[in-house]
Design a protein around this motif. Structure first.
Motif, PDB file in Angstrom:
ATOM      1  N   GLN A   4       0.815  -1.067   0.002  1.00  0.00           N
ATOM      2  CA  GLN A   4       0.070  -0.068   0.101  1.00  0.00           C
ATOM      3  C   GLN A   4       0.920   1.479  -0.010  1.00  0.00           C
ATOM      4  OE1 GLN A   4      -2.174  -1.006   3.490  1.00  0.00           O
ATOM      5  NE2 GLN A   4      -3.770  -2.050   2.198  1.00  0.00           N
ATOM      6  N   ALA A   5       2.024   1.212   0.756  1.00  0.00           N
ATOM      7  CA  ALA A   5       2.832   2.337   0.729  1.00  0.00           C
ATOM      8  C   ALA A   5       3.701   2.456  -0.830  1.00  0.00           C
ATOM      9  CB  ALA A   5       4.068   2.092   1.632  1.00  0.00           C
ATOM     10  N   ILE A   6       3.838   1.522  -1.412  1.00  0.00           N
ATOM     11  CA  ILE A   6       4.460   1.740  -2.575  1.00  0.00           C
ATOM     12  C   ILE A   6       3.396   2.285  -3.577  1.00  0.00           C
ATOM     13  CG2 ILE A   6       5.441   0.479  -4.514  1.00  0.00           C
ATOM     14  CD1 ILE A   6       7.339   0.904  -1.954  1.00  0.00           C
ATOM     15  N   THR A   7       2.117   1.671  -3.568  1.00  0.00           N
ATOM     16  CA  THR A   7       0.928   1.965  -4.539  1.00  0.00           C
ATOM     17  C   THR A   7       0.998   3.542  -4.272  1.00  0.00           C
ATOM     18  OG1 THR A   7      -0.091   0.003  -4.518  1.00  0.00           O
ATOM     19  CG2 THR A   7      -1.400   1.922  -4.881  1.00  0.00           C
ATOM     20  N   SER A   8       1.066   4.242  -2.953  1.00  0.00           N
ATOM     21  CA  SER A   8       0.716   5.598  -2.827  1.00  0.00           C
ATOM     22  C   SER A   8       1.739   6.344  -3.595  1.00  0.00           C
ATOM     23  CB  SER A   8       0.873   6.136  -1.323  1.00  0.00           C
ATOM     24  OG  SER A   8       2.094   5.775  -0.746  1.00  0.00           O
ATOM     25  N   LEU A 165       8.944  -3.209  -7.717  1.00  0.00           N
ATOM     26  CA  LEU A 165       9.397  -4.520  -7.308  1.00  0.00           C
ATOM     27  C   LEU A 165      10.739  -4.140  -6.490  1.00  0.00           C
ATOM     28  CD1 LEU A 165       9.043  -6.716 -10.622  1.00  0.00           C
ATOM     29  CD2 LEU A 165       8.011  -6.963  -8.371  1.00  0.00           C
ATOM     30  N   MET A 166      11.641  -3.381  -6.837  1.00  0.00           N
ATOM     31  CA  MET A 166      12.822  -3.053  -6.175  1.00  0.00           C
ATOM     32  C   MET A 166      12.661  -2.367  -4.925  1.00  0.00           C
ATOM     33  SD  MET A 166      16.011  -2.669  -6.957  1.00  0.00           S
ATOM     34  CE  MET A 166      17.497  -2.368  -5.662  1.00  0.00           C
ATOM     35  N   LEU A 167      11.589  -1.535  -4.736  1.00  0.00           N
ATOM     36  CA  LEU A 167      11.361  -0.988  -3.620  1.00  0.00           C
ATOM     37  C   LEU A 167      10.946  -2.176  -2.515  1.00  0.00           C
ATOM     38  CD1 LEU A 167       9.769   2.617  -4.614  1.00  0.00           C
ATOM     39  CD2 LEU A 167      11.958   2.086  -3.271  1.00  0.00           C
ATOM     40  N   VAL A 168       9.963  -3.116  -2.953  1.00  0.00           N
ATOM     41  CA  VAL A 168       9.453  -4.072  -2.189  1.00  0.00           C
ATOM     42  C   VAL A 168      10.429  -5.025  -1.677  1.00  0.00           C
ATOM     43  CG1 VAL A 168       7.703  -6.046  -2.210  1.00  0.00           C
ATOM     44  CG2 VAL A 168       6.792  -3.793  -3.207  1.00  0.00           C
ATOM     45  N   LEU A 171      12.795  -3.386   1.046  1.00  0.00           N
ATOM     46  CA  LEU A 171      12.039  -3.148   2.179  1.00  0.00           C
ATOM     47  C   LEU A 171      12.028  -4.147   2.951  1.00  0.00           C
ATOM     48  CD1 LEU A 171       9.253  -0.183   1.395  1.00  0.00           C
ATOM     49  CD2 LEU A 171      11.068   0.176   2.870  1.00  0.00           C
ATOM     50  N   ARG A 172      11.285  -5.247   2.171  1.00  0.00           N
ATOM     51  CA  ARG A 172      11.085  -6.706   2.779  1.00  0.00           C
ATOM     52  C   ARG A 172      12.276  -7.162   3.482  1.00  0.00           C
ATOM     53  NH1 ARG A 172       6.574  -9.194  -1.138  1.00  0.00           N
ATOM     54  NH2 ARG A 172       5.086  -8.490  -0.161  1.00  0.00           N
ATOM     55  N   GLN A 173      13.442  -7.231   2.783  1.00  0.00           N
ATOM     56  CA  GLN A 173      14.580  -7.707   3.390  1.00  0.00           C
ATOM     57  C   GLN A 173      15.042  -6.720   4.600  1.00  0.00           C
ATOM     58  OE1 GLN A 173      18.299  -8.449   0.993  1.00  0.00           O
ATOM     59  NE2 GLN A 173      19.524  -7.919   2.599  1.00  0.00           N
ATOM     60  N   TRP A 174      14.973  -5.572   4.351  1.00  0.00           N
ATOM     61  CA  TRP A 174      15.302  -4.566   5.497  1.00  0.00           C
ATOM     62  C   TRP A 174      14.737  -5.113   6.690  1.00  0.00           C
ATOM     63  CZ3 TRP A 174      12.788  -0.994   8.528  1.00  0.00           C
ATOM     64  CH2 TRP A 174      13.573  -0.119   9.472  1.00  0.00           C
ATOM     65  N   LEU A 175      13.160  -5.053   6.694  1.00  0.00           N
ATOM     66  CA  LEU A 175      12.501  -5.467   7.900  1.00  0.00           C
ATOM     67  C   LEU A 175      12.544  -6.960   8.475  1.00  0.00           C
ATOM     68  CD1 LEU A 175       8.863  -4.097   6.204  1.00  0.00           C
ATOM     69  CD2 LEU A 175      10.189  -3.199   8.112  1.00  0.00           C
ATOM     70  N   SER A 309       3.021   5.514  10.283  1.00  0.00           N
ATOM     71  CA  SER A 309       3.669   4.987   9.687  1.00  0.00           C
ATOM     72  C   SER A 309       4.094   4.107  10.558  1.00  0.00           C
ATOM     73  CB  SER A 309       3.506   5.015   8.339  1.00  0.00           C
ATOM     74  OG  SER A 309       2.532   3.811   7.773  1.00  0.00           O
ATOM     75  N   HIS A 310       5.031   4.434  11.073  1.00  0.00           N
ATOM     76  CA  HIS A 310       5.135   3.880  12.358  1.00  0.00           C
ATOM     77  C   HIS A 310       4.079   2.616  12.194  1.00  0.00           C
ATOM     78  CE1 HIS A 310       6.842   4.408  16.192  1.00  0.00           C
ATOM     79  NE2 HIS A 310       5.812   3.507  16.599  1.00  0.00           N
ATOM     80  N   THR A 311       3.170   2.843  11.047  1.00  0.00           N
ATOM     81  CA  THR A 311       2.094   1.841  10.863  1.00  0.00           C
ATOM     82  C   THR A 311       2.443   0.805   9.939  1.00  0.00           C
ATOM     83  OG1 THR A 311       1.364   3.043   9.028  1.00  0.00           O
ATOM     84  CG2 THR A 311       0.576   3.815  11.066  1.00  0.00           C
ATOM     85  N   THR A 312       2.045  -0.557  10.410  1.00  0.00           N
ATOM     86  CA  THR A 312       2.184  -1.506   9.739  1.00  0.00           C
ATOM     87  C   THR A 312       0.833  -2.588   9.971  1.00  0.00           C
ATOM     88  OG1 THR A 312       3.227  -3.817  10.157  1.00  0.00           O
ATOM     89  CG2 THR A 312       4.357  -1.726  10.843  1.00  0.00           C
ATOM     90  N   GLU A 313       0.780  -3.649   8.937  1.00  0.00           N
ATOM     91  CA  GLU A 313      -0.249  -4.591   9.039  1.00  0.00           C
ATOM     92  C   GLU A 313       0.488  -5.542   9.648  1.00  0.00           C
ATOM     93  OE1 GLU A 313      -3.698  -4.692   6.340  1.00  0.00           O
ATOM     94  OE2 GLU A 313      -2.406  -3.247   5.038  1.00  0.00           O
ATOM     95  N   VAL A 314      -0.533  -6.618  10.233  1.00  0.00           N
ATOM     96  CA  VAL A 314       0.006  -7.743  10.826  1.00  0.00           C
ATOM     97  C   VAL A 314       0.836  -8.556   9.869  1.00  0.00           C
ATOM     98  CG1 VAL A 314      -0.691  -9.877  12.032  1.00  0.00           C
ATOM     99  CG2 VAL A 314      -1.834  -8.039  12.366  1.00  0.00           C
ATOM    100  N   SER A 315       0.497  -8.666   8.446  1.00  0.00           N
ATOM    101  CA  SER A 315       1.242  -9.529   7.525  1.00  0.00           C
ATOM    102  C   SER A 315       2.519  -9.002   7.134  1.00  0.00           C
ATOM    103  CB  SER A 315       0.005  -9.639   6.385  1.00  0.00           C
ATOM    104  OG  SER A 315      -0.034  -8.224   5.598  1.00  0.00           O
ATOM    105  N   GLY A 316       2.537  -7.495   7.249  1.00  0.00           N
ATOM    106  CA  GLY A 316       3.882  -7.019   6.976  1.00  0.00           C
ATOM    107  C   GLY A 316       3.966  -6.535   5.336  1.00  0.00           C
ATOM    108  N   GLY A 317       2.849  -7.148   4.513  1.00  0.00           N
ATOM    109  CA  GLY A 317       3.022  -6.801   3.264  1.00  0.00           C
ATOM    110  C   GLY A 317       1.904  -6.198   2.677  1.00  0.00           C
TER     111      GLY A 317
END
Length: 317
Positions: A4-8, A165-168, A171-175, A309-317
């Motif tokens: 959702q962040a990337i979509t924005s 794809l690059m950003l996702v 970000l996922r690896q960093w998380l 932000s500090h906001t995230t969903e339980v799934s993290g994706g």
């Protein structure tokens, strides 16, 4: 939440450039809007920040600029203020190896704001890609390099997909890396559930009480908790999300203003247009067709910035 962040970010314009530097090189990125990254292809250098020690960069490293923070790249550690502002031109050298080569990809948000999820992260992240966990990332970098090398003007849709794809992946690896260090990325499951509700149904005429009821909280307790986690009150976040969705629809579809207004929860086209102008500083029509603006606005549209932000969903994706 990552998706959702990337979509924005798609309310902005995607850019990819390849840079080749040799000798005592250095460049500064300042006054930026949006989010982006640098990918080191060859050589070594340093990431320079305003108020943090320089960070050594090696081939493969990715610098993620989450919210447009001022920063620089240099052949050696130095002060950011001593670096010249980056100049993007169309005559980058195309032959022969250089001491330092890197890709610069960005979503430039001319009038918008980055998603709170990205805004709550550190301004600058350095990730060394783990291709065993994220094997597709190598292919994504290759696709971006091909895009930058060809300098074609007919690849905007493809470019946006590859930037996503690059950003996702980064970000996922960093998380995952942060989670393995004992730094959980899920701050509040209840608030994450409310955000999921808002994101999926922006057209609903939500009240603070109704949103609180979805997670079994009183109006007062919910408002306090939501504001603490997200950084803004529920109704402010709802408005910002609706207008962010509207900006994306204006850029990606031919839907009428009345139709977009209905999709994001405004009763009339005029109420939507007024709220949009207050948020983005331009009318919806001018935002959709910036080329019809003033000459100065057109020049601004062509000016390349690297994307902040500090906001995230339980799934993290």
């Amino acid at each position: 939440m990552i998706s959702q962040a990337i979509t924005s970010l798609r309310v902005g314009r995607g850019t990819v450039r390849r840079f080749r530097q040799s000798g005592s090189w250095g460049m500064r990125y300042s006054g930026l809007t949006g989010s982006g990254f640098h990918v080191v292809l060859r050589g070594s250098g340093w990431l320079i920040a305003v108020d943090a020690p320089p960070v050594a960069l090696r081939p493969g490293d990715v610098v993620l600029v989450t919210s447009g923070a001022d920063h620089g790249l240099s052949y050696a550690p130095c002060a950011l203020r001593g670096l010249p502002q980056v100049v993007l031109s169309l005559d980058q050298p195309v032959s022969g190896p250089a001491d330092f080569e890197f890709l610069c990809g960005a979503y430039r948000l001319d009038h918008g704001q980055v998603h709170p999820y990205l805004g709550a992260m550190p301004d600058l992240l350095v990730v060394s890609p783990d291709y065993e966990r994220f094997p597709a990332l190598r292919s994504v970098v290759s696709l971006l390099d091909d895009d930058a090398s060809q300098a074609r003007t007919d690849t905007e849709v493809t470019r946006s997909a590859v930037l996503d794809l690059m950003l996702v992946h980064v970000l996922r690896q960093w998380l995952e890396d942060e989670s393995s260090k004992g730094r959980p990325t899920i701050s509040d499951p209840a608030i994450a559930a409310v955000l999921h509700t808002i994101h999926n149904s922006p057209q609903t005429q939500w009240t603070v009480s109704q949103l609180g009821e979805t997670v079994g909280m009183s109006r007062t307790a919910f408002t306090r908790r939501f504001t603490s986690v997200v950084g803004k009150p529920p109704m402010t976040y709802l408005r910002d999300w609706r207008l962010s969705c509207a900006a994306r629809l204006l850029r990606e579809t031919d839907a009428s203003l009345a139709a977009i207004a209905r999709q994001i929860g405004y009763s009339t086209e005029f109420a939507f247009a007024g709220a949009f102008r207050r948020e983005y500083g331009v009318s919806p029509g001018r935002f959709r067709h910036p080329e019809q603006g003033t000459p100065s606005a057109a020049r601004l549209e062509m000016t390349t910035s690297v994307t902040r932000s500090h906001t995230t969903e339980v799934s993290g994706g």
